[in-house]
Design an enzyme around this catalytic site. Structure first.
Site, PDB file in Angstrom:
ATOM      1  N   ASP A  82       0.834  -1.195   0.000  1.00 41.60           N
ATOM      2  CA  ASP A  82       0.000   0.000   0.000  1.00 41.60           C
ATOM      3  C   ASP A  82       0.872   1.250   0.000  1.00 41.60           C
ATOM      4  O   ASP A  82       0.377   2.366  -0.148  1.00 41.60           O
ATOM      5  CB  ASP A  82      -0.980   0.000   1.166  1.00 41.60           C
ATOM      6  CG  ASP A  82      -0.308  -0.085   2.523  1.00 41.60           C
ATOM      7  OD1 ASP A  82       0.927  -0.200   2.581  1.00 41.60           O
ATOM      8  OD2 ASP A  82      -1.035  -0.063   3.542  1.00 41.60           O
ATOM      9  N   LYS A 151      -0.997  -9.401   2.785  1.00 42.73           N
ATOM     10  CA  LYS A 151      -0.463  -8.928   4.067  1.00 42.73           C
ATOM     11  C   LYS A 151      -1.460  -7.988   4.704  1.00 42.73           C
ATOM     12  O   LYS A 151      -2.018  -7.119   4.026  1.00 42.73           O
ATOM     13  CB  LYS A 151       0.879  -8.220   3.878  1.00 42.73           C
ATOM     14  CG  LYS A 151       1.475  -7.668   5.178  1.00 42.73           C
ATOM     15  CD  LYS A 151       2.904  -7.213   4.985  1.00 42.73           C
ATOM     16  CE  LYS A 151       3.041  -5.929   4.205  1.00 42.73           C
ATOM     17  NZ  LYS A 151       2.449  -4.755   4.922  1.00 42.73           N
ATOM     18  N   GLU A 153      -2.092  -5.513   8.369  1.00 49.04           N
ATOM     19  CA  GLU A 153      -1.495  -4.919   9.552  1.00 49.04           C
ATOM     20  C   GLU A 153      -2.406  -5.145  10.756  1.00 49.04           C
ATOM     21  O   GLU A 153      -3.624  -5.219  10.615  1.00 49.04           O
ATOM     22  CB  GLU A 153      -1.294  -3.412   9.338  1.00 49.04           C
ATOM     23  CG  GLU A 153      -0.387  -3.079   8.171  1.00 49.04           C
ATOM     24  CD  GLU A 153      -0.218  -1.575   7.980  1.00 49.04           C
ATOM     25  OE1 GLU A 153      -0.712  -0.804   8.839  1.00 49.04           O
ATOM     26  OE2 GLU A 153       0.409  -1.176   6.984  1.00 49.04           O
ATOM     27  N   GLU A 219       8.003  -3.933  11.670  1.00 57.28           N
ATOM     28  CA  GLU A 219       8.510  -2.651  11.178  1.00 57.28           C
ATOM     29  C   GLU A 219       8.858  -1.734  12.344  1.00 57.28           C
ATOM     30  O   GLU A 219       8.068  -1.575  13.278  1.00 57.28           O
ATOM     31  CB  GLU A 219       7.473  -1.971  10.278  1.00 57.28           C
ATOM     32  CG  GLU A 219       7.950  -0.647   9.710  1.00 57.28           C
ATOM     33  CD  GLU A 219       7.047  -0.102   8.613  1.00 57.28           C
ATOM     34  OE1 GLU A 219       7.316   1.024   8.138  1.00 57.28           O
ATOM     35  OE2 GLU A 219       6.092  -0.793   8.222  1.00 57.28           O
TER      36      GLU A 219
END
Length: 301
Positions: A82, A151, A153, A219
């Site tokens: 994204d 993926k 989050e 991250e």
């Protein structure tokens, strides 16, 4: 980071040094070891890397030519992130990008890369409402975008969402630590998992793994915390600003290749200066056109 030579089928004692210079080197190493070279990287190859103490490389890609180049260079995983919101569509954050904007990019990368595993981000607003919404969006990325996995989050709160997607046949990579889609609730771009928050990240990672995630990406997490997460998991980890203990590493390709310009995040290593190269090429072209040097006789019919 040199691309790894992930084994097709091997035991830890049989694994040679995993570093090569792309598919050709990987094929030669596999042949020397009596193994079949990998024609397509699959999820189980990433798991073998974790089990065998090897590493794999991951880069973002958003269109045909970078997908082809990175694939031929031996990058094992391509992420249609994204982050296209910032790096393709010109937005300041990843929040505005939509499913309909990411699907064509995912399709282009999937059609162009012949060996790499293709993972697509589910953008903000496309999976948070319910597990059913997440399944529907994930199906679109596999069916229309031709991705191999997606993926998402989030924290352990999304374990039920991951479980529903996996049960529907959608491989899921989970993303913890700093999650750009939550930048407003997290107070901006800040390192996560310091102090007492470290155990929460470990717990989140384990919950998402147990729900069926095939990998966990971290991250902007302190190296010590990332090492604790990696040690707690059976599945491979991927890091971006998370130290060197993760199984894989990922960077946004424009950062890695020096296209973005300006100040880079601490975790970025720049391997080229494409911004200067392209600027110089464009300036030289413009000067040749204005001076009448281009096109010359050799460029005319």
């Amino acid at each position: 980071m040199a691309p790894s030579n992930l084994p097709e089928s091997t035991t830890p004692a049989e694994v040679p040094a995993p570093y090569g210079t792309g598919p050709a080197a990987a094929a030669q190493a596999a042949s020397a070891a009596g193994r079949k070279p990998i024609s397509r990287v699959r999820i189980h190859h990433l798991q073998q890397a974790k089990d065998n103490g090897e590493h794999f490389a991951m880069l973002t890609a958003y269109e045909q030519y970078t997908a082809e180049i990175f694939d031929q260079a031996g990058i094992e995983v391509l992420l249609v992130g994204d982050s296209a919101s910032n790096n393709v569509y010109g937005n300041e954050t990843s929040l505005p990008v939509t499913v309909d904007e990411l699907l064509p990019l995912t399709r282009a990368v999937s059609r162009s890369a012949k060996r790499a595993l293709i993972v697509a981000d589910l953008p903000f607003g496309s999976y948070e409402v319910s597990p059913g919404q997440a399944v529907a969006t994930g199906v679109r990325f596999l069916k229309e975008g031709l991705a191999h996995a997606v993926k998402i989050e989030g924290t352990a709160y999304y374990a039920d969402t991951v479980r529903a997607m996996v049960q529907a046949g959608i491989p899921v990579m989970a993303h913890i630590g700093f999650t750009p889609q939550s930048e407003h609730s997290l107070g901006g771009y800040r390192v996560q998992g310091r102090g007492d928050d470290a155990q929460r990240l470990v717990d989140d990672a384990v919950a998402l793994q147990d729900a069926g995630a095939f990998s966990v990406l971290m991250e902007m997490v302190p190296a010590e915390t990332a090492a604790a997460v990696d040690a707690a998991l059976r599945v491979p980890t991927v890091g971006i600003g998370a130290g060197k203990t993760t199984t894989g590493q990922v960077l946004v390709w424009q950062d890695m290749a020096g296209l973005r310009g300006g100040k880079m995040a601490k975790f970025v290593k720049q391997y080229a200066d494409l911004r200067t190269t392209l600027s110089d090429a464009a300036a030289a072209y413009g000067e040749d056109v204005r001076s009448g040097q281009f096109p010359g006789p050799e460029h005319s019919f």
